[in-house]
Design a protein around this motif. Structure first.
Motif, short mmCIF file in Angstrom:
data_model
loop_
_atom_site.label_atom_id
_atom_site.label_comp_id
_atom_site.label_asym_id
_atom_site.label_seq_id
_atom_site.Cartn_x
_atom_site.Cartn_y
_atom_site.Cartn_z
N TRP A 60 -5.04 7.95 14.21
CA TRP A 60 -5.18 8.48 12.85
C TRP A 60 -4.70 9.93 12.75
O TRP A 60 -4.11 10.32 11.74
CB TRP A 60 -6.63 8.38 12.39
N ALA A 61 -4.95 10.73 13.79
CA ALA A 61 -4.46 12.11 13.78
C ALA A 61 -2.93 12.12 13.70
O ALA A 61 -2.33 12.89 12.94
CB ALA A 61 -4.94 12.86 15.02
N GLY A 62 -2.29 11.24 14.48
CA GLY A 62 -0.84 11.14 14.44
C GLY A 62 -0.32 10.66 13.10
O GLY A 62 0.69 11.16 12.60
N VAL A 63 -1.03 9.70 12.50
CA VAL A 63 -0.65 9.21 11.17
C VAL A 63 -0.74 10.36 10.16
O VAL A 63 0.17 10.55 9.34
CB VAL A 63 -1.52 8.02 10.73
N ALA A 64 -1.82 11.12 10.20
CA ALA A 64 -2.00 12.23 9.26
C ALA A 64 -0.87 13.25 9.40
O ALA A 64 -0.32 13.73 8.40
CB ALA A 64 -3.36 12.90 9.48
N ALA A 65 -0.49 13.56 10.64
CA ALA A 65 0.61 14.50 10.86
C ALA A 65 1.93 13.92 10.35
O ALA A 65 2.72 14.63 9.72
CB ALA A 65 0.72 14.84 12.34
N GLY A 66 2.15 12.65 10.59
CA GLY A 66 3.37 12.00 10.10
C GLY A 66 3.44 11.98 8.58
O GLY A 66 4.51 12.19 7.99
N LEU A 67 2.29 11.72 7.94
CA LEU A 67 2.25 11.73 6.48
C LEU A 67 2.54 13.14 5.94
O LEU A 67 3.26 13.29 4.94
CB LEU A 67 0.89 11.24 5.97
N ALA A 68 1.98 14.15 6.60
CA ALA A 68 2.25 15.53 6.19
C ALA A 68 3.73 15.84 6.33
O ALA A 68 4.35 16.43 5.43
CB ALA A 68 1.41 16.50 7.01
N GLN A 69 4.32 15.42 7.44
CA GLN A 69 5.75 15.67 7.67
C GLN A 69 6.60 14.96 6.61
O GLN A 69 7.52 15.57 6.04
CB GLN A 69 6.13 15.19 9.07
N ALA A 70 6.31 13.70 6.35
CA ALA A 70 7.08 12.96 5.34
C ALA A 70 6.88 13.57 3.96
O ALA A 70 7.83 13.65 3.16
CB ALA A 70 6.67 11.48 5.34
N GLY A 71 5.66 14.02 3.65
CA GLY A 71 5.40 14.68 2.37
C GLY A 71 6.19 15.97 2.22
O GLY A 71 6.77 16.23 1.16
N ILE A 72 6.25 16.76 3.30
CA ILE A 72 7.05 17.99 3.27
C ILE A 72 8.52 17.64 3.07
O ILE A 72 9.22 18.28 2.28
CB ILE A 72 6.84 18.80 4.56
N ASP A 73 9.00 16.63 3.78
CA ASP A 73 10.40 16.21 3.64
C ASP A 73 10.70 15.78 2.20
O ASP A 73 11.76 16.13 1.66
CB ASP A 73 10.71 15.07 4.60
N LEU A 74 9.81 15.02 1.59
CA LEU A 74 10.01 14.58 0.21
C LEU A 74 10.02 15.77 -0.76
O LEU A 74 10.86 15.85 -1.65
CB LEU A 74 8.93 13.57 -0.19
#
Length: 193
Positions: A74-88
């Motif tokens: 879940w920590a990795g998912v949260a970081a990935g979501l943050a990264q994808a959100g920043i990219d968007l």
């Protein structure tokens, strides 16, 4: 409604979409290709996060290791979501690739952002996922090749993001015993077992 089992399949499918979109000409520039790909990635990560508890549940809800693998995932998912959100966001507000790169540089220069969102914490998704699947394989809830395929998919994607669709296909094959879960499919390990 997408259940935890099916969320795993949809997650792999959406990651494959992202991987295929990345291969299209112009998809890495500012525009629709980047947005479509990253929306697929964002949704795929969210669904993978929704599927992780199913892997934990199938292995039995007791034991610190299962909870640890789930938490890492879940920590990795949260970081990935943050990264994808920043990219968007960066794609939406930038006029061109140079402006988007400058925005990425500003975001990544904030202390702690690089390891939390880009380099260290996102890798915990794969550690947690492998741990949960290895736990299931040790309990013979899934075949040995399920964690092996996730490892191969992760290594392929790590070698080059151009192999992301291949990695997603390997994930889908790895998740298949959990997704299908029909006659003879994985059953949850009773607590205390």
């Amino acid at each position: 409604m997408v259940t935890g089992r099916r969320a795993l399949g949809w997650a792999a499918g959406l990651m494959a979409v992202y991987g295929l979109v990345r291969l299209l000409p112009g998809s890495r520039g500012v525009g629709a290709g980047w947005t479509v790909g990253h929306l697929a990635l964002f949704a795929g990560l969210a669904l993978l996060g929704a599927g992780l508890p199913e892997l934990w549940r199938l292995g039995g809800r007791d034991g610190a290791w299962g909870r640890a693998w789930l938490g890492l995932g879940w920590a990795g998912v949260a970081a990935g979501l943050a990264q994808a959100g920043i990219d968007l966001y960066a794609n939406a507000v930038s006029a061109d690739r140079a402006a988007r790169s400058a925005l990425f540089d500003r975001v990544q220069s904030v202390p702690g952002v690089l390891p939390l969102v880009y380099t260290v914490v996102p890798l915990l998704l794969y550690v947690g996922l492998l741990g949960l699947l290895a736990r299931l394989a040790l309990r013979r809830t899934v075949p040995w090749w399920s964690p092996a395929l996730v490892l191969l998919g992760t290594l392929a994607t790590g070698a080059s993001l151009d192999f992301l669709a291949l990695g997603a296909a390997l994930y889908l094959l790895a998740f298949r015993p959990v997704i299908t879960a029909g006659r003879g499919g994985p059953r949850a390990v009773p607590s205390g077992a």
